[in-house]
Design a protein around this motif. Structure first.
Motif, short mmCIF file in Angstrom:
data_model
loop_
_atom_site.label_atom_id
_atom_site.label_comp_id
_atom_site.label_asym_id
_atom_site.label_seq_id
_atom_site.Cartn_x
_atom_site.Cartn_y
_atom_site.Cartn_z
N ASP A 131 1.01 -1.21 -0.13
CA ASP A 131 0.16 -0.02 -0.15
C ASP A 131 0.90 1.21 0.12
O ASP A 131 1.41 1.70 1.09
CB ASP A 131 -0.86 -0.17 1.38
CG ASP A 131 -1.64 1.38 1.24
OD1 ASP A 131 -1.97 2.05 0.33
OD2 ASP A 131 -2.44 1.35 2.33
N VAL A 132 1.27 1.91 -1.17
CA VAL A 132 2.17 2.68 -1.40
C VAL A 132 1.41 4.15 -0.94
O VAL A 132 0.40 4.63 -1.36
CB VAL A 132 2.75 2.97 -2.78
CG1 VAL A 132 3.67 4.18 -2.73
CG2 VAL A 132 3.28 1.73 -3.05
N PRO A 133 1.93 4.73 -0.01
CA PRO A 133 1.30 5.99 0.65
C PRO A 133 1.16 7.19 -0.61
O PRO A 133 2.22 7.35 -1.24
CB PRO A 133 2.27 6.48 1.95
CG PRO A 133 2.84 5.38 2.20
CD PRO A 133 3.10 4.46 0.95
N ASP A 134 0.47 7.87 -0.47
CA ASP A 134 0.32 9.10 -1.19
C ASP A 134 1.30 9.95 -1.03
O ASP A 134 1.94 10.17 0.15
CB ASP A 134 -0.92 9.82 -1.00
CG ASP A 134 -2.26 9.19 -1.55
OD1 ASP A 134 -2.12 8.28 -2.50
OD2 ASP A 134 -3.29 9.82 -1.19
N GLY A 135 2.09 10.30 -1.83
CA GLY A 135 3.24 11.41 -1.90
C GLY A 135 4.49 10.71 -1.68
O GLY A 135 5.66 11.34 -1.45
N VAL A 136 4.70 9.30 -1.47
CA VAL A 136 5.91 8.45 -1.62
C VAL A 136 6.23 7.78 -3.15
O VAL A 136 5.19 7.15 -3.34
CB VAL A 136 5.89 7.71 -0.43
CG1 VAL A 136 7.28 6.98 -0.44
CG2 VAL A 136 5.75 8.35 0.91
#
Length: 280
Positions: A131-136
């Motif tokens: 789950d790739v976080p927003d902004g990374v």
């Protein structure tokens, strides 16, 4: 603006890491969020994150990257190790997001005899579970090629992205100069530098190279040995770095040194890179 810095320790806290970066003359940086040789990831609370962001903003230090622990291995055929790697990687990604750090760099790992194709597929499939976080943005780092590591060839990194559920944008590439040179990519003269850029364009694409690690090599071209030397003091040499950091395809990327922690130190290496920089 030309952005160059060093990998710095967060042992005294995240805000202190930003202050240390500024003290050594860096205006971008990289750090771990735990021991690089362990699985534990430091807890990052909102106060830690705010203090880090305030210190970095006040000193105009950024962008930053979090470097993953060296134990992460997504290429492995061992499902238990892969699961442990994914849990750690997710925790490190979440820490980067809390800190407001836009890049997460990791080594894809080793296929340990399963074959490069299987290793590439494993990395792609397992990245798809994150789950790739927003902004990374998750950055695949090229490798020196020793043993069964995946990522010696730039084409293999591109193959990993093709195998993943999501592509460039959520994923990108970090190029390490020592690893490139040890893997057999020369860039110490005009012709070889042009060849390297042609291969970048034909595989991962220059726009997807988001971050650079500037490390000289203690060993010759194609040695497959990952042993860093101070900038300009190794086999790549000062002119090799001059070509690399000033090429139009790379000169605007943030650059971080990961050079030996001995007599010369980070500030010397950052200054050396600045001295090799030419005007636009």
């Amino acid at each position: 603006m030309f952005r160059v810095g060093a990998h710095v320790s967060m042992s005294d806290g995240f805000a202190a890491a930003a202050e240390r970066e500024a003290e050594l003359g860096g205006n971008c940086g990289q750090l771990f969020v735990g021991s690089p040789r362990g699985w534990a990831v430091s807890d990052v609370d909102d106060a830690d994150a705010e203090a880090f962001r305030d210190a970095a903003d006040e000193r105009d230090v950024g962008p930053w990257a979090v470097h993953g622990t060296y134990l992460v291995n997504l290429a492995t055929p061992d499902d238990d190790l892969a699961a442990k790697s994914l849990d750690c990687l997710q925790s490190e990604l979440d820490a980067a997001a809390t800190l407001g750090v836009p890049y997460y760099v990791f080594h894809p790992g080793a296929h340990t005899g399963a074959g490069e194709a299987a290793g590439v597929e494993n990395v792609g499939d397992r990245l798809s579970e994150l789950d790739v976080p927003d902004g990374v943005t998750v950055l695949l780092e090229n490798t020196a090629g020793k043993g069964t590591t995946v990522g010696k060839r730039l084409g293999a990194l591109d193959d990993v992205v093709d195998a993943a559920e999501f592509g460039y944008g959520d994923l990108g590439v970090c190029l390490d100069t020592c690893h490139l040179y040890a893997a057999g990519y020369d860039f110490t003269d005009a012709a070889s530098m042009a060849d390297l850029v042609d291969e970048i364009d034909a595989t991962v694409g220059r726009d997807n190279v988001e971050f650079l690690h500037l490390n000289d090599s203690k060993h010759p071209l194609g040695s497959e040995k990952d042993e860093h030397e101070h900038v300009g003091d190794g086999e790549i040499g000062a002119e090799g770095f001059r070509r690399f950091i000033n090429h139009d395809a790379l000169r605007d990327k943030p650059m971080v040194v990961e050079t030996p922690a001995n007599d010369k130190g980070d500030a010397w290496n950052v200054d050396r890179v600045r001295a090799l920089r030419t005007e636009d």
